[in-house]
Design a protein around this motif. Structure first.
Motif, PDB file in Angstrom:
ATOM      1  N   LYS A 131       0.830  -1.214   0.000  1.00 50.03           N
ATOM      2  CA  LYS A 131       0.000   0.000   0.000  1.00 50.03           C
ATOM      3  C   LYS A 131       0.862   1.262   0.000  1.00 50.03           C
ATOM      4  O   LYS A 131       0.595   2.208  -0.730  1.00 50.03           O
ATOM      5  CB  LYS A 131      -0.939   0.006   1.199  1.00 50.03           C
ATOM      6  CG  LYS A 131      -2.070  -0.983   1.073  1.00 50.03           C
ATOM      7  CD  LYS A 131      -2.978  -0.923   2.266  1.00 50.03           C
ATOM      8  CE  LYS A 131      -4.076  -1.979   2.125  1.00 50.03           C
ATOM      9  NZ  LYS A 131      -4.947  -2.003   3.289  1.00 50.03           N
ATOM     10  N   THR A 132       1.906   1.255   0.815  1.00 46.83           N
ATOM     11  CA  THR A 132       2.789   2.429   0.857  1.00 46.83           C
ATOM     12  C   THR A 132       3.557   2.554  -0.459  1.00 46.83           C
ATOM     13  O   THR A 132       3.717   3.658  -0.985  1.00 46.83           O
ATOM     14  CB  THR A 132       3.755   2.339   2.053  1.00 46.83           C
ATOM     15  OG1 THR A 132       2.974   2.232   3.249  1.00 46.83           O
ATOM     16  CG2 THR A 132       4.645   3.565   2.144  1.00 46.83           C
ATOM     17  N   ALA A 133       4.007   1.418  -1.000  1.00 48.34           N
ATOM     18  CA  ALA A 133       4.706   1.448  -2.296  1.00 48.34           C
ATOM     19  C   ALA A 133       3.776   2.000  -3.373  1.00 48.34           C
ATOM     20  O   ALA A 133       4.206   2.791  -4.229  1.00 48.34           O
ATOM     21  CB  ALA A 133       5.206   0.055  -2.665  1.00 48.34           C
ATOM     22  N   ALA A 134       2.508   1.594  -3.326  1.00 46.84           N
ATOM     23  CA  ALA A 134       1.535   2.091  -4.302  1.00 46.84           C
ATOM     24  C   ALA A 134       1.371   3.607  -4.172  1.00 46.84           C
ATOM     25  O   ALA A 134       1.360   4.325  -5.168  1.00 46.84           O
ATOM     26  CB  ALA A 134       0.194   1.389  -4.102  1.00 46.84           C
ATOM     27  N   THR A 135       1.266   4.095  -2.941  1.00 45.04           N
ATOM     28  CA  THR A 135       1.141   5.540  -2.721  1.00 45.04           C
ATOM     29  C   THR A 135       2.379   6.267  -3.229  1.00 45.04           C
ATOM     30  O   THR A 135       2.266   7.293  -3.911  1.00 45.04           O
ATOM     31  CB  THR A 135       0.937   5.839  -1.214  1.00 45.04           C
ATOM     32  OG1 THR A 135      -0.269   5.212  -0.786  1.00 45.04           O
ATOM     33  CG2 THR A 135       0.870   7.333  -0.950  1.00 45.04           C
ATOM     34  N   LEU A 136       3.548   5.732  -2.895  1.00 45.24           N
ATOM     35  CA  LEU A 136       4.799   6.370  -3.337  1.00 45.24           C
ATOM     36  C   LEU A 136       4.870   6.439  -4.862  1.00 45.24           C
ATOM     37  O   LEU A 136       5.278   7.459  -5.425  1.00 45.24           O
ATOM     38  CB  LEU A 136       6.004   5.607  -2.788  1.00 45.24           C
ATOM     39  CG  LEU A 136       6.262   5.759  -1.295  1.00 45.24           C
ATOM     40  CD1 LEU A 136       7.258   4.713  -0.808  1.00 45.24           C
ATOM     41  CD2 LEU A 136       6.751   7.169  -0.988  1.00 45.24           C
ATOM     42  N   TYR A 137       4.460   5.366  -5.526  1.00 45.86           N
ATOM     43  CA  TYR A 137       4.549   5.352  -6.985  1.00 45.86           C
ATOM     44  C   TYR A 137       3.448   6.206  -7.618  1.00 45.86           C
ATOM     45  O   TYR A 137       3.732   7.047  -8.478  1.00 45.86           O
ATOM     46  CB  TYR A 137       4.483   3.922  -7.527  1.00 45.86           C
ATOM     47  CG  TYR A 137       4.547   3.915  -9.031  1.00 45.86           C
ATOM     48  CD1 TYR A 137       5.730   4.258  -9.689  1.00 45.86           C
ATOM     49  CD2 TYR A 137       3.429   3.632  -9.797  1.00 45.86           C
ATOM     50  CE1 TYR A 137       5.792   4.299 -11.066  1.00 45.86           C
ATOM     51  CE2 TYR A 137       3.489   3.670 -11.175  1.00 45.86           C
ATOM     52  CZ  TYR A 137       4.663   4.003 -11.803  1.00 45.86           C
ATOM     53  OH  TYR A 137       4.726   4.054 -13.172  1.00 45.86           O
ATOM     54  N   ARG A 138       2.214   5.989  -7.211  1.00 45.34           N
ATOM     55  CA  ARG A 138       1.101   6.677  -7.877  1.00 45.34           C
ATOM     56  C   ARG A 138       1.071   8.169  -7.594  1.00 45.34           C
ATOM     57  O   ARG A 138       0.842   8.969  -8.486  1.00 45.34           O
ATOM     58  CB  ARG A 138      -0.227   6.060  -7.445  1.00 45.34           C
ATOM     59  CG  ARG A 138      -0.457   4.701  -8.055  1.00 45.34           C
ATOM     60  CD  ARG A 138      -1.885   4.263  -7.828  1.00 45.34           C
ATOM     61  NE  ARG A 138      -1.872   2.881  -7.380  1.00 45.34           N
ATOM     62  CZ  ARG A 138      -2.735   2.359  -6.546  1.00 45.34           C
ATOM     63  NH1 ARG A 138      -3.689   3.090  -6.036  1.00 45.34           N
ATOM     64  NH2 ARG A 138      -2.656   1.097  -6.206  1.00 45.34           N
ATOM     65  N   LYS A 139       1.309   8.529  -6.342  1.00 43.49           N
ATOM     66  CA  LYS A 139       1.172   9.934  -5.961  1.00 43.49           C
ATOM     67  C   LYS A 139       2.454  10.737  -6.186  1.00 43.49           C
ATOM     68  O   LYS A 139       2.397  11.914  -6.547  1.00 43.49           O
ATOM     69  CB  LYS A 139       0.753  10.014  -4.491  1.00 43.49           C
ATOM     70  CG  LYS A 139       0.322  11.385  -4.041  1.00 43.49           C
ATOM     71  CD  LYS A 139      -0.296  11.342  -2.658  1.00 43.49           C
ATOM     72  CE  LYS A 139      -0.740  12.718  -2.227  1.00 43.49           C
ATOM     73  NZ  LYS A 139      -1.307  12.702  -0.874  1.00 43.49           N
ATOM     74  N   PHE A 140       3.603  10.092  -5.954  1.00 37.03           N
ATOM     75  CA  PHE A 140       4.869  10.834  -5.999  1.00 37.03           C
ATOM     76  C   PHE A 140       5.823  10.363  -7.101  1.00 37.03           C
ATOM     77  O   PHE A 140       6.938  10.850  -7.196  1.00 37.03           O
ATOM     78  CB  PHE A 140       5.565  10.748  -4.634  1.00 37.03           C
ATOM     79  CG  PHE A 140       4.735  11.294  -3.514  1.00 37.03           C
ATOM     80  CD1 PHE A 140       4.556  12.659  -3.352  1.00 37.03           C
ATOM     81  CD2 PHE A 140       4.095  10.434  -2.626  1.00 37.03           C
ATOM     82  CE1 PHE A 140       3.770  13.157  -2.320  1.00 37.03           C
ATOM     83  CE2 PHE A 140       3.313  10.925  -1.592  1.00 37.03           C
ATOM     84  CZ  PHE A 140       3.150  12.293  -1.442  1.00 37.03           C
ATOM     85  N   LYS A 141       5.388   9.358  -7.890  1.00 35.19           N
ATOM     86  CA  LYS A 141       6.205   8.816  -8.996  1.00 35.19           C
ATOM     87  C   LYS A 141       7.557   8.282  -8.530  1.00 35.19           C
ATOM     88  O   LYS A 141       8.551   8.378  -9.234  1.00 35.19           O
ATOM     89  CB  LYS A 141       6.385   9.848 -10.112  1.00 35.19           C
ATOM     90  CG  LYS A 141       5.083  10.323 -10.710  1.00 35.19           C
ATOM     91  CD  LYS A 141       4.297   9.185 -11.304  1.00 35.19           C
ATOM     92  CE  LYS A 141       2.965   9.656 -11.856  1.00 35.19           C
ATOM     93  NZ  LYS A 141       1.919   8.664 -11.771  1.00 35.19           N
ATOM     94  N   ILE A 142       7.598   7.716  -7.330  1.00 32.30           N
ATOM     95  CA  ILE A 142       8.806   7.089  -6.796  1.00 32.30           C
ATOM     96  C   ILE A 142       8.870   5.694  -7.406  1.00 32.30           C
ATOM     97  O   ILE A 142       8.015   4.856  -7.126  1.00 32.30           O
ATOM     98  CB  ILE A 142       8.779   6.992  -5.249  1.00 32.30           C
ATOM     99  CG1 ILE A 142       8.497   8.348  -4.612  1.00 32.30           C
ATOM    100  CG2 ILE A 142      10.048   6.339  -4.725  1.00 32.30           C
ATOM    101  CD1 ILE A 142       9.530   9.394  -4.878  1.00 32.30           C
TER     102      ILE A 142
END
Length: 185
Positions: A131-142
């Motif tokens: 879930k955190t990885a998804a947030t990092l990727y989707r929201k912040f393009k990490i």
């Protein structure tokens, strides 16, 4: 050699009399399961259909513990034989055949064109789950550990609600260790 009308390049450690292909190595059930599990994780990070994600995870778990090598089942019975396994339907059996034939499958290639596989490296960091990885990727393009390191240095973890100060320290420490290991390679 063809199975079900499709060309097959098997790689197993044994050699059969009627098999003109040299066989060097085999893809183990564990390796096949790991590929399907990684596909499920990547799909989860992307926000894909949870039912499809669960199907890949369930199939991976069955395959991981299946006593007969899937390469053997595929060689002897093709996709139909693979579909006899619990949780393995038409789509997953086709992907397994493709994986055994090519060492990869089109779905993985398509998804990693759209979402880099390096996003999965975020899950190596203690304190970061899907879930955190998804947030990092989707929201912040990490999309990599390097991206995450820059984000953390800039105080970005404070922007994510579910990350507590204690969890942020855990992430920072783990990330530092992973980056150090990566540099040593």
């Amino acid at each position: 050699m063809k199975i079900a009308g499709r060309p097959v390049r098997w790689t197993t450690s044994s050699r059969h009399e009627n098999d003109e292909l040299e066989r060097e190595t085999t893809m183990t059930n564990e390796e096949i399961a790991e590929r399907l599990a990684r596909l499920a994780l990547l799909m989860e990070i992307r926000g894909d259909d949870p039912f499809r994600i669960r199907a890949y995870r369930d199939a991976a778990e069955v395959i991981r513990h299946w006593p007969t090598p899937l390469a053997e089942i595929a060689r002897e019975k093709g996709e139909e034989g693979l579909r006899q396994l619990p949780k393995v339907g038409r789509a997953i059996s086709a992907k397994i055949m493709e994986l055994l034939e090519r060492g990869t499958f089109a779905t993985w290639e398509k998804l990693t064109e759209e979402t880099p596989a390096s996003v999965l490296d975020l899950l190596l960091v203690e304190g970061i789950g899907p879930k955190t990885a998804a947030t990092l990727y989707r929201k912040f393009k990490i999309a990599s550990l390097e991206d995450l390191a820059k984000f953390v240095e800039g105080g970005g973890l404070e922007l994510i609600d579910r990350i507590t100060p204690q969890n942020a320290r855990k992430i920072e420490t783990s990330l530092r260790e992973l980056m150090k290991l990566k540099e040593e390679r």
